[in-house]
Design an enzyme around this catalytic site. Sequence first.
Site, PDB file in Angstrom:
ATOM      1  N   GLN A 101     -40.788 -13.126 -22.117  1.00  0.00           N
ATOM      2  CA  GLN A 101     -41.490 -11.878 -21.787  1.00  0.00           C
ATOM      3  C   GLN A 101     -42.960 -12.092 -21.464  1.00  0.00           C
ATOM      4  O   GLN A 101     -43.692 -11.129 -21.261  1.00  0.00           O
ATOM      5  CB  GLN A 101     -41.346 -10.868 -22.942  1.00  0.00           C
ATOM      6  CG  GLN A 101     -39.934 -10.371 -23.147  1.00  0.00           C
ATOM      7  CD  GLN A 101     -39.410  -9.483 -22.015  1.00  0.00           C
ATOM      8  OE1 GLN A 101     -40.149  -9.097 -21.106  1.00  0.00           O
ATOM      9  NE2 GLN A 101     -38.130  -9.168 -22.064  1.00  0.00           N
ATOM     10  N   CYS A 123     -30.482  -5.003 -24.979  1.00  0.00           N
ATOM     11  CA  CYS A 123     -29.322  -5.705 -25.508  1.00  0.00           C
ATOM     12  C   CYS A 123     -28.721  -4.952 -26.693  1.00  0.00           C
ATOM     13  O   CYS A 123     -27.569  -5.124 -27.006  1.00  0.00           O
ATOM     14  CB  CYS A 123     -29.703  -7.111 -25.948  1.00  0.00           C
ATOM     15  SG  CYS A 123     -31.076  -7.777 -25.063  1.00  0.00           S
TER      16      CYS A 123
HETATM   17  C1  LIG Z   1     -37.730 -12.436 -25.547  1.00  0.00           C
HETATM   18  C2  LIG Z   1     -36.400 -12.649 -24.899  1.00  0.00           C
HETATM   19  N1  LIG Z   1     -35.757 -13.801 -25.086  1.00  0.00           N
HETATM   20  C3  LIG Z   1     -34.568 -14.056 -24.538  1.00  0.00           C
HETATM   21  C4  LIG Z   1     -33.939 -13.121 -23.737  1.00  0.00           C
HETATM   22  C5  LIG Z   1     -32.611 -13.425 -23.137  1.00  0.00           C
HETATM   23  O1  LIG Z   1     -32.743 -13.713 -21.766  1.00  0.00           O
HETATM   24  P1  LIG Z   1     -31.477 -13.655 -20.785  1.00  0.00           P
HETATM   25  O2  LIG Z   1     -31.115 -12.221 -20.639  1.00  0.00           O
HETATM   26  O3  LIG Z   1     -31.993 -14.239 -19.497  1.00  0.00           O
HETATM   27  O4  LIG Z   1     -30.400 -14.464 -21.358  1.00  0.00           O
HETATM   28  C6  LIG Z   1     -34.566 -11.885 -23.503  1.00  0.00           C
HETATM   29  C7  LIG Z   1     -33.910 -10.832 -22.713  1.00  0.00           C
HETATM   30  O5  LIG Z   1     -34.139  -9.650 -22.922  1.00  0.00           O
HETATM   31  C8  LIG Z   1     -35.839 -11.650 -24.105  1.00  0.00           C
HETATM   32  O6  LIG Z   1     -36.484 -10.496 -23.917  1.00  0.00           O
END
Ligand SMILES: Cc1ncc(COP(=O)(O)O)c(C=O)c1O
Length: 390
Positions: free
Chosen positions: A180, A327
Amino acid sequence: MRRIYLDNNATTPLLREAFEEMRPWMLDSFGNASSIHQPGQQARGAVDRAREQVAELLGARPGEIVFTSGGTEGDNLALFGVVSPGDHVISTTIEHHAVLNSCRRLEAMGVAVTYVPPNADGVVPAEAVREALRPETKLVSVMMANNETGALQPVEEIGSWVREERAERANLYFHTDAVQAVGKTVVDVERIGCDMLTVAAHKMHGPQGSGALFVRRNVRLNPISAGGAHERGRRAGTENVAGIVGLGKAAELAVQWLAAGGEAEMRALRDRLEQGILAAVPATRVNAGRAARVPNTSSIVFEGIEGEGFVIAMDLKGVSVSAGAACSSGATEPSHVLSAMGLSAEDSRASVRFSLGKQNTAEDVDFVLAELPAVVSKLRELSPAWSGRR
Ligand SMILES: Cc1ncc(COP(=O)(O)O)c(C=O)c1O
Protein backbone atom coordinates in the site's frame (compact mmCIF):
# COMPACT_ATOMS: atom_id res chain seq x y z
CA MET A 1 -24.57 7.67 -14.23
CA ARG A 2 -21.28 9.24 -13.25
CA ARG A 3 -19.11 6.66 -11.42
CA ILE A 4 -16.49 7.73 -8.96
CA TYR A 5 -14.15 5.03 -7.77
CA LEU A 6 -12.69 5.72 -4.31
CA ASP A 7 -11.67 2.18 -3.40
CA ASN A 8 -8.15 2.23 -4.76
CA ASN A 9 -6.70 0.35 -1.80
CA ALA A 10 -8.74 -2.65 -2.99
CA THR A 11 -7.47 -2.27 -6.53
CA THR A 12 -6.67 0.52 -8.97
CA PRO A 13 -7.63 0.98 -12.60
CA LEU A 14 -4.95 -0.14 -15.03
CA LEU A 15 -3.22 2.83 -16.63
CA ARG A 16 -3.81 2.91 -20.37
CA GLU A 17 -0.07 3.30 -21.02
CA ALA A 18 0.57 0.12 -19.02
CA PHE A 19 -2.10 -1.74 -20.96
CA GLU A 20 -0.64 -0.62 -24.29
CA GLU A 21 2.75 -2.02 -23.23
CA MET A 22 1.11 -5.31 -22.24
CA ARG A 23 -1.00 -5.74 -25.35
CA PRO A 24 1.65 -7.21 -27.71
CA TRP A 25 2.67 -9.74 -25.04
CA MET A 26 -0.88 -11.03 -24.95
CA LEU A 27 -1.30 -11.36 -28.71
CA ASP A 28 1.60 -11.52 -31.16
CA SER A 29 4.60 -12.00 -28.88
CA PHE A 30 3.91 -15.10 -26.90
CA GLY A 31 7.31 -16.70 -26.36
CA ASN A 32 8.28 -18.47 -23.17
CA ALA A 33 10.99 -16.41 -21.50
CA SER A 34 12.95 -19.63 -20.84
CA SER A 35 13.14 -20.62 -24.52
CA ILE A 36 16.38 -19.98 -26.39
CA HIS A 37 14.76 -19.17 -29.74
CA GLN A 38 13.95 -15.64 -30.82
CA PRO A 39 10.37 -15.35 -29.47
CA GLY A 40 11.63 -16.70 -26.15
CA GLN A 41 14.52 -14.28 -26.03
CA GLN A 42 12.23 -11.37 -26.84
CA ALA A 43 10.05 -12.32 -23.88
CA ARG A 44 13.18 -12.62 -21.72
CA GLY A 45 14.22 -9.12 -22.80
CA ALA A 46 10.81 -7.71 -21.86
CA VAL A 47 10.95 -9.37 -18.42
CA ASP A 48 14.46 -8.07 -17.80
CA ARG A 49 13.48 -4.55 -18.80
CA ALA A 50 10.57 -4.68 -16.34
CA ARG A 51 12.98 -5.93 -13.68
CA GLU A 52 15.05 -2.79 -14.21
CA GLN A 53 11.96 -0.56 -14.02
CA VAL A 54 10.79 -2.11 -10.75
CA ALA A 55 14.31 -2.02 -9.31
CA GLU A 56 14.58 1.67 -10.13
CA LEU A 57 11.32 2.46 -8.33
CA LEU A 58 12.58 0.70 -5.19
CA GLY A 59 16.23 1.76 -5.30
CA ALA A 60 17.20 -1.91 -5.69
CA ARG A 61 19.40 -3.90 -8.09
CA PRO A 62 17.53 -5.67 -10.91
CA GLY A 63 18.83 -9.05 -9.69
CA GLU A 64 17.08 -8.47 -6.38
CA ILE A 65 13.60 -8.39 -7.95
CA VAL A 66 11.60 -11.65 -8.00
CA PHE A 67 8.36 -11.54 -9.98
CA THR A 68 5.29 -13.05 -8.30
CA SER A 69 1.54 -13.24 -8.80
CA GLY A 70 0.89 -10.32 -6.43
CA GLY A 71 0.97 -9.20 -2.83
CA THR A 72 -0.24 -12.42 -1.24
CA GLU A 73 2.37 -14.55 -2.95
CA GLY A 74 5.12 -12.04 -2.18
CA ASP A 75 4.24 -12.07 1.52
CA ASN A 76 4.05 -15.88 1.57
CA LEU A 77 7.38 -16.19 -0.22
CA ALA A 78 9.05 -13.81 2.23
CA LEU A 79 7.76 -15.60 5.31
CA PHE A 80 7.87 -19.26 4.28
CA GLY A 81 11.06 -18.64 2.30
CA VAL A 82 13.25 -17.87 5.30
CA VAL A 83 11.52 -19.21 8.42
CA SER A 84 11.82 -22.81 9.73
CA PRO A 85 10.29 -24.68 12.69
CA GLY A 86 11.98 -23.59 15.92
CA ASP A 87 12.50 -20.01 14.70
CA HIS A 88 10.81 -16.95 16.16
CA VAL A 89 9.02 -14.28 14.09
CA ILE A 90 7.98 -10.78 15.13
CA SER A 91 5.02 -9.29 13.30
CA THR A 92 2.08 -7.03 14.18
CA THR A 93 -1.65 -7.32 14.81
CA ILE A 94 -2.43 -4.90 11.95
CA GLU A 95 -0.88 -6.83 9.05
CA HIS A 96 -2.90 -7.81 6.02
CA HIS A 97 -4.22 -11.38 6.16
CA ALA A 98 -1.56 -12.36 3.61
CA VAL A 99 0.97 -11.94 6.44
CA LEU A 100 -1.27 -12.70 9.43
CA ASN A 101 -2.53 -16.01 8.10
CA SER A 102 0.96 -16.96 6.95
CA CYS A 103 2.10 -16.36 10.54
CA ARG A 104 -0.73 -18.52 11.85
CA ARG A 105 0.36 -21.30 9.52
CA LEU A 106 3.95 -20.89 10.65
CA GLU A 107 2.76 -21.25 14.26
CA ALA A 108 1.10 -24.55 13.34
CA MET A 109 4.49 -25.65 11.94
CA GLY A 110 6.28 -24.98 15.23
CA VAL A 111 7.36 -21.37 14.74
CA ALA A 112 6.83 -18.95 17.64
CA VAL A 113 5.25 -15.65 16.56
CA THR A 114 4.94 -12.42 18.56
CA TYR A 115 2.24 -10.04 17.29
CA VAL A 116 3.00 -6.47 18.39
CA PRO A 117 -0.10 -4.25 18.70
CA PRO A 118 -0.36 -0.65 17.45
CA ASN A 119 -0.99 2.40 19.60
CA ALA A 120 -4.31 4.27 19.40
CA ASP A 121 -3.00 6.17 16.35
CA GLY A 122 -2.61 2.95 14.39
CA VAL A 123 1.19 2.93 14.56
CA VAL A 124 3.22 0.02 15.88
CA PRO A 125 6.02 1.52 18.02
CA ALA A 126 9.47 0.50 16.75
CA GLU A 127 10.67 0.11 20.34
CA ALA A 128 7.92 -2.43 21.11
CA VAL A 129 8.99 -4.43 18.06
CA ARG A 130 12.59 -4.35 19.27
CA GLU A 131 11.60 -5.46 22.77
CA ALA A 132 10.06 -8.62 21.29
CA LEU A 133 13.46 -9.72 19.95
CA ARG A 134 14.74 -13.13 21.08
CA PRO A 135 17.99 -14.96 20.35
CA GLU A 136 16.09 -17.27 17.98
CA THR A 137 14.26 -14.46 16.10
CA LYS A 138 14.73 -15.09 12.40
CA LEU A 139 12.35 -12.60 10.82
CA VAL A 140 10.73 -9.27 11.60
CA SER A 141 7.75 -8.57 9.31
CA VAL A 142 6.13 -5.16 9.70
CA MET A 143 4.05 -3.55 6.95
CA MET A 144 5.01 -0.15 5.56
CA ALA A 145 1.51 1.35 5.18
CA ASN A 146 -1.67 -0.08 6.59
CA ASN A 147 -4.33 -0.86 3.99
CA GLU A 148 -7.26 0.24 6.14
CA THR A 149 -5.99 3.47 7.72
CA GLY A 150 -3.02 4.35 5.51
CA ALA A 151 -0.88 4.77 8.66
CA LEU A 152 2.84 4.57 7.89
CA GLN A 153 4.79 2.31 10.21
CA PRO A 154 8.30 3.15 11.49
CA VAL A 155 10.03 0.82 9.04
CA GLU A 156 13.21 2.88 8.76
CA GLU A 157 13.70 2.79 12.51
CA ILE A 158 13.09 -0.95 12.58
CA GLY A 159 15.44 -1.44 9.63
CA SER A 160 18.18 0.46 11.38
CA TRP A 161 18.08 -1.59 14.59
CA VAL A 162 17.78 -4.84 12.65
CA ARG A 163 21.04 -3.81 10.95
CA GLU A 164 22.60 -3.13 14.36
CA GLU A 165 21.48 -6.52 15.64
CA ARG A 166 22.85 -8.16 12.57
CA ALA A 167 26.31 -6.96 13.44
CA GLU A 168 26.01 -9.51 16.30
CA ARG A 169 24.37 -12.34 14.34
CA ALA A 170 23.84 -12.94 10.64
CA ASN A 171 20.57 -14.82 10.70
CA LEU A 172 18.01 -12.05 11.21
CA TYR A 173 15.90 -10.64 8.38
CA PHE A 174 13.50 -7.75 8.00
CA HIS A 175 10.54 -7.98 5.63
CA THR A 176 8.05 -5.22 4.94
CA ASP A 177 4.76 -5.55 3.10
CA ALA A 178 4.87 -2.30 1.12
CA VAL A 179 1.88 -3.13 -1.10
CA GLN A 180 0.00 0.00 0.00
CA ALA A 181 3.00 2.32 -0.08
CA VAL A 182 4.76 1.59 -3.37
CA GLY A 183 3.80 4.08 -6.07
CA LYS A 184 2.15 6.44 -3.55
CA THR A 185 5.21 7.60 -1.65
CA VAL A 186 8.96 7.15 -2.01
CA VAL A 187 9.95 3.58 -1.14
CA ASP A 188 13.69 3.03 -1.04
CA VAL A 189 14.99 -0.32 0.15
CA GLU A 190 18.31 1.21 1.22
CA ARG A 191 16.66 3.88 3.31
CA ILE A 192 14.33 1.33 4.89
CA GLY A 193 17.13 -1.16 5.38
CA CYS A 194 14.83 -4.10 4.67
CA ASP A 195 15.91 -7.49 3.34
CA MET A 196 12.61 -8.22 1.61
CA LEU A 197 9.78 -5.97 0.43
CA THR A 198 6.45 -6.90 -1.17
CA VAL A 199 4.91 -5.10 -4.16
CA ALA A 200 1.54 -5.69 -5.89
CA ALA A 201 1.05 -4.25 -9.39
CA HIS A 202 -2.71 -3.73 -9.08
CA LYS A 203 -2.39 -1.34 -6.14
CA MET A 204 -0.30 1.01 -8.28
CA HIS A 205 -2.29 1.09 -11.52
CA GLY A 206 -0.67 -2.03 -12.95
CA PRO A 207 -2.49 -5.29 -13.75
CA GLN A 208 -4.08 -7.67 -11.25
CA GLY A 209 -2.26 -10.96 -10.65
CA SER A 210 1.24 -9.50 -10.94
CA GLY A 211 3.70 -8.40 -8.28
CA ALA A 212 7.27 -8.55 -7.07
CA LEU A 213 9.29 -9.36 -4.01
CA PHE A 214 12.53 -7.48 -3.44
CA VAL A 215 15.01 -9.98 -2.01
CA ARG A 216 18.37 -8.57 -0.94
CA ARG A 217 21.39 -10.39 -2.33
CA ASN A 218 22.48 -11.90 0.98
CA VAL A 219 19.07 -13.50 1.75
CA ARG A 220 18.92 -17.27 1.36
CA LEU A 221 15.39 -17.78 0.15
CA ASN A 222 13.86 -21.24 -0.20
CA PRO A 223 11.25 -21.22 -2.98
CA ILE A 224 7.75 -22.15 -1.80
CA SER A 225 6.74 -24.00 -4.95
CA ALA A 226 8.82 -26.81 -6.40
CA GLY A 227 9.56 -26.55 -10.11
CA GLY A 228 12.00 -25.03 -12.56
CA ALA A 229 14.83 -22.62 -11.88
CA HIS A 230 12.93 -19.50 -12.95
CA GLU A 231 13.70 -16.21 -11.21
CA ARG A 232 17.16 -17.57 -10.28
CA GLY A 233 15.64 -20.47 -8.42
CA ARG A 234 13.54 -18.27 -6.17
CA ARG A 235 10.12 -18.65 -7.83
CA ALA A 236 9.34 -21.57 -10.13
CA GLY A 237 6.90 -21.30 -13.03
CA THR A 238 6.69 -19.72 -16.47
CA GLU A 239 6.74 -15.95 -16.16
CA ASN A 240 3.53 -13.96 -16.70
CA VAL A 241 5.22 -11.80 -19.32
CA ALA A 242 2.30 -9.44 -19.99
CA GLY A 243 1.65 -8.97 -16.26
CA ILE A 244 5.33 -8.35 -15.59
CA VAL A 245 5.56 -5.84 -18.47
CA GLY A 246 2.48 -4.04 -17.07
CA LEU A 247 4.06 -3.89 -13.62
CA GLY A 248 7.28 -2.54 -15.12
CA LYS A 249 5.46 0.21 -16.99
CA ALA A 250 3.40 1.09 -13.90
CA ALA A 251 6.66 1.33 -11.94
CA GLU A 252 8.19 3.62 -14.56
CA LEU A 253 5.11 5.85 -14.49
CA ALA A 254 5.18 5.88 -10.69
CA VAL A 255 8.78 7.13 -10.73
CA GLN A 256 7.70 9.99 -13.01
CA TRP A 257 4.59 10.72 -10.93
CA LEU A 258 6.59 10.95 -7.71
CA ALA A 259 9.23 13.17 -9.35
CA ALA A 260 6.50 15.49 -10.63
CA GLY A 261 5.04 16.05 -7.16
CA GLY A 262 2.13 13.61 -7.49
CA GLU A 263 2.23 12.68 -3.82
CA ALA A 264 1.60 16.25 -2.59
CA GLU A 265 -1.22 16.71 -5.11
CA MET A 266 -2.90 13.49 -4.07
CA ARG A 267 -2.53 14.39 -0.40
CA ALA A 268 -4.16 17.78 -1.03
CA LEU A 269 -7.09 16.06 -2.75
CA ARG A 270 -7.45 13.52 0.09
CA ASP A 271 -7.29 16.33 2.66
CA ARG A 272 -9.93 18.30 0.77
CA LEU A 273 -12.22 15.27 0.94
CA GLU A 274 -11.43 14.54 4.57
CA GLN A 275 -11.74 18.13 5.80
CA GLY A 276 -14.90 18.60 3.77
CA ILE A 277 -16.50 15.56 5.37
CA LEU A 278 -15.46 16.52 8.90
CA ALA A 279 -16.80 20.05 8.37
CA ALA A 280 -20.12 18.97 6.89
CA VAL A 281 -21.01 15.95 9.03
CA PRO A 282 -21.11 16.07 12.83
CA ALA A 283 -19.87 13.18 15.00
CA THR A 284 -17.16 12.04 12.58
CA ARG A 285 -13.45 11.44 13.12
CA VAL A 286 -10.49 10.12 11.20
CA ASN A 287 -8.93 6.80 12.17
CA ALA A 288 -5.14 7.19 12.53
CA GLY A 289 -5.69 10.89 11.81
CA ARG A 290 -2.68 11.87 13.91
CA ALA A 291 -0.34 9.40 12.22
CA ALA A 292 1.78 10.03 9.14
CA ARG A 293 -0.20 8.38 6.35
CA VAL A 294 0.10 7.53 2.68
CA PRO A 295 -1.44 10.37 0.66
CA ASN A 296 -4.50 8.56 -0.66
CA THR A 297 -6.24 6.94 2.33
CA SER A 298 -8.83 8.25 4.75
CA SER A 299 -10.71 6.00 7.18
CA ILE A 300 -13.56 7.85 8.84
CA VAL A 301 -15.93 6.89 11.66
CA PHE A 302 -19.48 8.14 11.08
CA GLU A 303 -21.01 7.57 14.51
CA GLY A 304 -24.35 5.82 14.47
CA ILE A 305 -24.17 4.27 11.00
CA GLU A 306 -23.32 0.83 9.63
CA GLY A 307 -20.43 1.13 7.18
CA GLU A 308 -21.91 -1.52 4.88
CA GLY A 309 -25.19 0.41 4.60
CA PHE A 310 -23.18 3.49 3.71
CA VAL A 311 -21.26 1.62 1.02
CA ILE A 312 -24.52 0.48 -0.58
CA ALA A 313 -26.14 3.92 -0.34
CA MET A 314 -23.10 5.60 -1.91
CA ASP A 315 -22.93 2.91 -4.58
CA LEU A 316 -26.46 3.90 -5.60
CA LYS A 317 -25.14 7.45 -6.04
CA GLY A 318 -22.34 6.10 -8.24
CA VAL A 319 -19.57 6.29 -5.65
CA SER A 320 -17.47 3.23 -4.72
CA VAL A 321 -15.97 3.16 -1.23
CA SER A 322 -15.31 0.40 1.25
CA ALA A 323 -16.24 -0.55 4.79
CA GLY A 324 -12.97 -1.93 6.15
CA ALA A 325 -10.71 -4.11 4.02
CA ALA A 326 -12.14 -5.43 0.75
CA CYS A 327 -10.88 -8.90 1.55
CA SER A 328 -13.04 -9.05 4.70
CA SER A 329 -16.22 -7.58 3.19
CA GLY A 330 -19.02 -10.07 3.57
CA ALA A 331 -17.69 -10.90 7.02
CA THR A 332 -19.61 -9.18 9.78
CA GLU A 333 -16.76 -9.08 12.31
CA PRO A 334 -15.28 -5.66 12.94
CA SER A 335 -11.97 -4.94 11.27
CA HIS A 336 -9.00 -6.50 13.10
CA VAL A 337 -6.99 -3.36 12.41
CA LEU A 338 -9.47 -0.92 13.94
CA SER A 339 -10.11 -3.26 16.89
CA ALA A 340 -6.36 -3.49 17.51
CA MET A 341 -6.26 0.33 17.68
CA GLY A 342 -8.84 0.19 20.44
CA LEU A 343 -12.00 1.12 18.52
CA SER A 344 -15.23 -0.34 19.87
CA ALA A 345 -16.99 -2.86 17.64
CA GLU A 346 -19.63 -0.19 17.02
CA ASP A 347 -17.13 2.46 15.86
CA SER A 348 -15.30 -0.09 13.79
CA ARG A 349 -18.53 -1.01 11.98
CA ALA A 350 -19.28 2.69 11.54
CA SER A 351 -15.95 3.20 9.72
CA VAL A 352 -15.65 3.80 6.02
CA ARG A 353 -12.49 3.82 3.93
CA PHE A 354 -12.03 6.32 1.11
CA SER A 355 -8.95 5.59 -1.00
CA LEU A 356 -7.97 7.76 -3.93
CA GLY A 357 -6.16 6.85 -7.12
CA LYS A 358 -4.35 8.77 -9.81
CA GLN A 359 -7.56 8.99 -11.86
CA ASN A 360 -9.46 10.95 -9.20
CA THR A 361 -10.08 14.67 -9.65
CA ALA A 362 -11.24 17.65 -7.60
CA GLU A 363 -14.63 17.28 -9.31
CA ASP A 364 -14.89 13.73 -7.97
CA VAL A 365 -14.22 14.98 -4.45
CA ASP A 366 -16.74 17.81 -4.81
CA PHE A 367 -19.40 15.40 -6.05
CA VAL A 368 -18.86 13.15 -3.03
CA LEU A 369 -18.95 16.13 -0.68
CA ALA A 370 -22.24 17.24 -2.24
CA GLU A 371 -23.92 13.83 -1.90
CA LEU A 372 -22.46 12.39 1.29
CA PRO A 373 -24.02 14.50 4.09
CA ALA A 374 -27.58 13.60 3.07
CA VAL A 375 -26.66 9.91 2.85
CA VAL A 376 -25.26 9.95 6.39
CA SER A 377 -28.30 11.88 7.73
CA LYS A 378 -30.65 9.36 6.15
CA LEU A 379 -28.75 6.38 7.59
CA ARG A 380 -28.68 8.02 11.01
CA GLU A 381 -32.43 8.67 10.91
CA LEU A 382 -32.92 4.96 10.35
CA SER A 383 -30.43 3.95 13.04
CA PRO A 384 -31.88 2.96 16.42
CA ALA A 385 -28.39 3.34 17.93
CA TRP A 386 -28.22 6.95 16.72
CA SER A 387 -31.76 8.01 17.67
CA GLY A 388 -31.33 6.41 21.09
CA ARG A 389 -28.26 8.54 21.65
CA ARG A 390 -29.63 11.87 20.46
C1 LIG B 1 -1.13 -4.48 2.69
C2 LIG B 1 -1.53 -5.55 1.73
N1 LIG B 1 -0.78 -6.65 1.62
C3 LIG B 1 -1.08 -7.64 0.78
C4 LIG B 1 -2.21 -7.58 -0.02
C5 LIG B 1 -2.53 -8.71 -0.94
O1 LIG B 1 -2.23 -8.35 -2.27
P1 LIG B 1 -2.85 -9.17 -3.50
O2 LIG B 1 -4.30 -8.83 -3.55
O3 LIG B 1 -2.11 -8.63 -4.70
O4 LIG B 1 -2.59 -10.60 -3.30
C6 LIG B 1 -3.04 -6.45 0.06
C7 LIG B 1 -4.28 -6.37 -0.73
O5 LIG B 1 -5.24 -5.72 -0.32
C8 LIG B 1 -2.68 -5.41 0.96
O6 LIG B 1 -3.43 -4.31 1.07
